[in-house]
Design an enzyme around this catalytic site. Structure first.
Site, PDB file in Angstrom:
ATOM      1  N   GLY A 222       0.851  -1.194   0.000  1.00 18.04           N
ATOM      2  CA  GLY A 222       0.000   0.000   0.000  1.00 18.04           C
ATOM      3  C   GLY A 222       0.885   1.242   0.000  1.00 18.04           C
TER       4      GLY A 222
ATOM      5  N   ARG B 284      -2.943   8.103   3.262  1.00 19.39           N
ATOM      6  CA  ARG B 284      -3.370   8.921   4.404  1.00 19.39           C
ATOM      7  C   ARG B 284      -2.184   9.598   5.104  1.00 19.39           C
ATOM      8  NH1 ARG B 284      -7.023   4.231   7.035  1.00 19.39           N
ATOM      9  NH2 ARG B 284      -5.757   2.967   5.615  1.00 19.39           N
TER      10      ARG B 284
ATOM     11  N   GLY C 267      -5.814  -5.156  -2.376  1.00 21.55           N
ATOM     12  CA  GLY C 267      -6.272  -5.568  -1.053  1.00 21.55           C
ATOM     13  C   GLY C 267      -5.299  -6.515  -0.368  1.00 21.55           C
ATOM     14  N   THR C 268      -5.506  -6.682   0.937  1.00 20.04           N
ATOM     15  CA  THR C 268      -4.547  -7.455   1.742  1.00 20.04           C
ATOM     16  C   THR C 268      -4.578  -8.953   1.413  1.00 20.04           C
ATOM     17  OG1 THR C 268      -6.226  -7.440   3.498  1.00 20.04           O
ATOM     18  CG2 THR C 268      -4.451  -5.845   3.695  1.00 20.04           C
TER      19      THR C 268
ATOM     20  N   TYR D 237       1.659  -6.880   8.914  1.00 22.29           N
ATOM     21  CA  TYR D 237       1.454  -5.677   8.118  1.00 22.29           C
ATOM     22  C   TYR D 237       2.649  -4.741   8.321  1.00 22.29           C
ATOM     23  CZ  TYR D 237      -3.428  -7.033   7.324  1.00 22.29           C
ATOM     24  OH  TYR D 237      -4.558  -7.688   6.941  1.00 22.29           O
TER      25      TYR D 237
ATOM     26  N   ASN E  56      45.339  15.491  27.092  1.00 24.14           N
ATOM     27  CA  ASN E  56      44.486  16.635  27.414  1.00 24.14           C
ATOM     28  C   ASN E  56      44.355  17.507  26.169  1.00 24.14           C
ATOM     29  OD1 ASN E  56      43.326  18.278  29.922  1.00 24.14           O
ATOM     30  ND2 ASN E  56      44.197  19.680  28.411  1.00 24.14           N
TER      31      ASN E  56
ATOM     32  N   ALA F 265      40.942  23.793  25.129  1.00 20.60           N
ATOM     33  CA  ALA F 265      39.735  24.408  24.569  1.00 20.60           C
ATOM     34  C   ALA F 265      40.010  24.915  23.156  1.00 20.60           C
ATOM     35  CB  ALA F 265      39.299  25.570  25.450  1.00 20.60           C
TER      36      ALA F 265
ATOM     37  N   SER G 234      45.417  25.242  24.156  1.00 20.08           N
ATOM     38  CA  SER G 234      44.144  25.755  23.645  1.00 20.08           C
ATOM     39  C   SER G 234      44.296  26.396  22.276  1.00 20.08           C
ATOM     40  CB  SER G 234      43.587  26.805  24.611  1.00 20.08           C
ATOM     41  OG  SER G 234      43.276  26.184  25.834  1.00 20.08           O
TER      42      SER G 234
HETATM   43  C1  UD1 Z   1      -6.224  -3.558   7.902  1.00 17.95           C
HETATM   44  C2  UD1 Z   1      -7.240  -4.688   8.130  1.00 17.95           C
HETATM   45  C3  UD1 Z   1      -8.091  -4.351   9.338  1.00 17.95           C
HETATM   46  C4  UD1 Z   1      -7.200  -4.148  10.546  1.00 17.95           C
HETATM   47  C5  UD1 Z   1      -6.093  -3.118  10.291  1.00 17.95           C
HETATM   48  C6  UD1 Z   1      -5.083  -3.171  11.414  1.00 17.95           C
HETATM   49  C7  UD1 Z   1      -7.833  -5.741   5.984  1.00 17.95           C
HETATM   50  C8  UD1 Z   1      -8.807  -5.819   4.885  1.00 17.95           C
HETATM   51  N1  UD1 Z   1      -8.066  -4.857   6.946  1.00 17.95           N
HETATM   52  O1  UD1 Z   1      -6.934  -2.380   7.593  1.00 17.95           O
HETATM   53  O2  UD1 Z   1      -9.015  -5.411   9.608  1.00 17.95           O
HETATM   54  O3  UD1 Z   1      -7.991  -3.761  11.673  1.00 17.95           O
HETATM   55  O4  UD1 Z   1      -5.405  -3.411   9.061  1.00 17.95           O
HETATM   56  O5  UD1 Z   1      -4.121  -2.177  11.323  1.00 17.95           O
HETATM   57  O6  UD1 Z   1      -6.855  -6.491   5.968  1.00 17.95           O
HETATM   58  N2  UD1 Z   1      -1.316  -3.736   1.718  1.00 17.95           N
HETATM   59  C9  UD1 Z   1      -0.788  -4.406   0.640  1.00 17.95           C
HETATM   60  N3  UD1 Z   1      -1.521  -4.535  -0.502  1.00 17.95           N
HETATM   61  C10 UD1 Z   1      -2.786  -4.051  -0.618  1.00 17.95           C
HETATM   62  C11 UD1 Z   1      -3.331  -3.360   0.488  1.00 17.95           C
HETATM   63  C12 UD1 Z   1      -2.577  -3.229   1.631  1.00 17.95           C
HETATM   64  O7  UD1 Z   1       0.352  -4.881   0.699  1.00 17.95           O
HETATM   65  O8  UD1 Z   1      -3.385  -4.215  -1.684  1.00 17.95           O
HETATM   66  C13 UD1 Z   1      -0.516  -3.573   2.937  1.00 17.95           C
HETATM   67  C14 UD1 Z   1      -0.259  -2.132   3.335  1.00 17.95           C
HETATM   68  O9  UD1 Z   1       0.979  -1.686   2.807  1.00 17.95           O
HETATM   69  C15 UD1 Z   1      -0.227  -2.195   4.863  1.00 17.95           C
HETATM   70  C16 UD1 Z   1      -1.098  -3.392   5.197  1.00 17.95           C
HETATM   71  O10 UD1 Z   1      -1.235  -4.149   4.018  1.00 17.95           O
HETATM   72  O11 UD1 Z   1       1.076  -2.439   5.353  1.00 17.95           O
HETATM   73  C17 UD1 Z   1      -2.491  -2.988   5.720  1.00 17.95           C
HETATM   74  O12 UD1 Z   1      -3.120  -2.190   4.736  1.00 17.95           O
HETATM   75  P1  UD1 Z   1      -4.022  -0.940   5.129  1.00 17.95           P
HETATM   76  O13 UD1 Z   1      -4.582  -0.374   3.890  1.00 17.95           O
HETATM   77  O14 UD1 Z   1      -3.315  -0.053   6.043  1.00 17.95           O
HETATM   78  O15 UD1 Z   1      -5.219  -1.674   5.914  1.00 17.95           O
HETATM   79  P2  UD1 Z   1      -6.195  -1.053   6.984  1.00 17.95           P
HETATM   80  O16 UD1 Z   1      -7.239  -0.272   6.287  1.00 17.95           O
HETATM   81  O17 UD1 Z   1      -5.446  -0.386   8.058  1.00 17.95           O
HETATM   82 CA    CA Z   2      -3.333   0.063   8.320  1.00 18.49          CA
END
Ligand code: UD1
Ligand code: CA
Length: 446
Positions: free
Chosen positions: A13, A17, A82-83, A105, A363, A366, A391
């Site tokens: 990600g 933010r 997404g994660t 993460y 020593n 200064a 010094s």
């Molecule tokens: C995520 C969790 C949430 C949890 C929170 C804790 C999911 C869907 N949500 O939300 O349940 O409470 O973390 O901090 O997992 N990342 C990727 N690839 C992607 C998206 C994200 O590698 O496509 C990585 C980001 O770099 C980051 C981590 O995954 O290090 C979490 O992503 P982030 O978007 O911050 O998730 P949250 O919205 O915080």
């Molecule tokens: Ca996060």
């Protein structure tokens, strides 16, 4: 034989933010990037395989990750969807891996090794999946952990997809989850992007597992340890929590901190028992203070090691490569860099000592300056044991001052001074009798 362990670190990600050009996971906490914290955590729990998932769009993260885990262990998620999709990017690397895998993460820098141990241990206790959760003071955007009547985990609902009743849940998801590699990838095969974000959520594997009759448990940690960093305010909060942890550690281990909240540490700062740290002291990376060392107020140290009973400050600056032997003293407005300082040596006031080896009981007067840089190269100054540097001396390197030698104050030393000699290099003093009086008389007349 203990179960093999692997870790997948999610760092693809951008972290919009944060509102910075620097990708989120490269922001530091305690002087070490959040990505580095995650890799160190994976190593601490003996993960035999550490895969880091990065994005093409955040080039520097890929570079940093390759340095940490080797280019072969860096997978590219393009585009980040997404994660869950991110963990799937590690599938090739983990194919055939017969062990347990934990997801970490890249934006939760404060998690401790012993907590991850508890998550793995839950798997050994017959859970199919273990999720690290916490009670959030303000659950905000965290995923909510929906428990079944028997206390096991039914599903994780992301805040954006949660009903009002689910939003009221304060038990939240940290992002850390563990399962056997085969189960993890089998469940990930079934996730969809049917949610408010249109993303493939890792968190969806919990409900999928329940549907298959697999037990999912929650392991708890305090919020201060698992908080996620998504904004500058949260980064500042994580930094404050890290600093608090370091201060508490020292206070429990025989270090006197005169005003703990004004002392700033780096991730690797080591302070031995019986040290005293006065107010407003900052430690950059690479500092180790030997027992009984005193650091007085307003000093800044980085890449510096001291033996026992060294006195530093107030207002000292110790830069990388500074090694101070026992009982030496570095006083106010003294800067050292790449400087080996011998036992009992005194550098008490207003000096710059760079690229230098200073012997025992030397020593330094200064205002002594090592002129170590000619605009192209750095040169060494050697000051041997027992020498006394008057010094306001400039030592034009490369140059050496012999053992027991004395340098007359105000000298510009450009040649080596023999042992036990007096080296003086300055204009001779001339007194013109009556000159000042006649000067004043002349001026008054006009
Ligand atoms: C995520 C969790 C949430 C949890 C929170 C804790 C999911 C869907 N949500 O939300 O349940 O409470 O973390 O901090 O997992 N990342 C990727 N690839 C992607 C998206 C994200 O590698 O496509 C990585 C980001 O770099 C980051 C981590 O995954 O290090 C979490 O992503 P982030 O978007 O911050 O998730 P949250 O919205 O915080
Ligand atoms: Ca996060």
């Amino acid at each position: 034989m203990p179960q093999l362990r692997g870790a997948v670190i999610l760092a693809a990600g951008h972290g919009t933010r944060m509102k910075t050009t620097l990708p989120k996971v490269l922001h530091p906490v305690g002087g070490r990037s959040m990505l580095s914290w995650a890799v160190a955590l994976a190593r601490e729990v003996n993960a035999a395989l550490i895969c880091t998932v990065v994005s093409k769009r955040t080039g520097p993260v890929g570079k940093a990750a390759a340095q940490e885990v080797g280019a072969g262990a860096v997978m590219v998620q393009d585009p980040p969807r997404g994660t869950g999709d991110a963990v799937l990017c590690a599938a090739d690397m983990l194919e055939g891996f017969e062990g347990d895998v934990v997801t970490l993460y890249g934006d939760t820098p404060l998690i401790q090794g012993q907590t991850i141990e508890k998550v793995f241990n839950a798997l050994a206790d017959n859970a199919g999946i273990a999720v690290l959760g916490f009670e959030a003071a303000d659950p905000g955007a965290y995923g909510r952990l929906v428990l079944a009547a028997d206390g096991t985990l039914d599903e994780i609902v992301e805040a954006k997809d949660a009903s009002e009743a689910q939003k009221a849940i304060t038990l939240c998801n940290s992002g850390v989850m563990a399962a056997s590699s085969s189960l993890l990838f089998s469940l990930l095969g079934d996730i969809t992007d049917d949610n408010a974000n249109g993303e493939y959520y890792l968190t969806d594997i919990v409900a999928l597992a329940r549907n298959r009759g697999i037990k999912v448990v929650v392991v708890s940690a305090p919020e201060d340890e698992v908080m996620g960093v998504n904004s500058q305010a949260e980064l500042a909060k994580a930094e404050a929590l890290f600093q608090k942890r370091m201060r508490e550690h020292w206070l429990e281990n025989g270090v006197r901190l005169q005003a703990p909240e004004t002392v700033y540490a780096s991730w690797d700062t080591q302070i031995d028992p019986d040290c005293v740290i006065e107010a407003f002291v900052v430690f950059g990376p690479g500092v180790h203070l030997g027992s009984g060392t005193q650091v007085r107020s307003f000093s800044h140290l980085e890449g510096a090691q001291t033996q026992n009973h060294v006195a530093i400050g107030p207002f000292s600056r110790l830069r990388p490569g500074t090694e101070v032997s026992a009982n030496a003293k570095i006083g106010n407005f003294v800067e050292t860099k790449n400087a080996k300082i011998g036992d009992g040596a005194k550098l008490s006031h207003l000096s710059y000592l760079g690229d230098t080896v200073i012997g025992a009981d030397v020593n330094i007067g200064a205002g002594t300056i090592t002129c170590n840089y000619d605009g192209f190269d750095k040169h060494i100054t050697i000051i041997k044991a027992g020498a006394f540097v008057g010094s306001n001396t400039s030592l034009v390197a490369p140059v050496s001052v012999g053992a027991g030698a004395v340098i007359g104050s105000g000298s510009v030393i450009t040649r080596d001074v023999p042992d036990d000699a007096l080296g003086v290099a300055r204009g001779r003093q001339r007194d013109i009798e009556g000159w000042a009086a006649s000067f004043r008389k002349r001026k008054k007349r006009t």
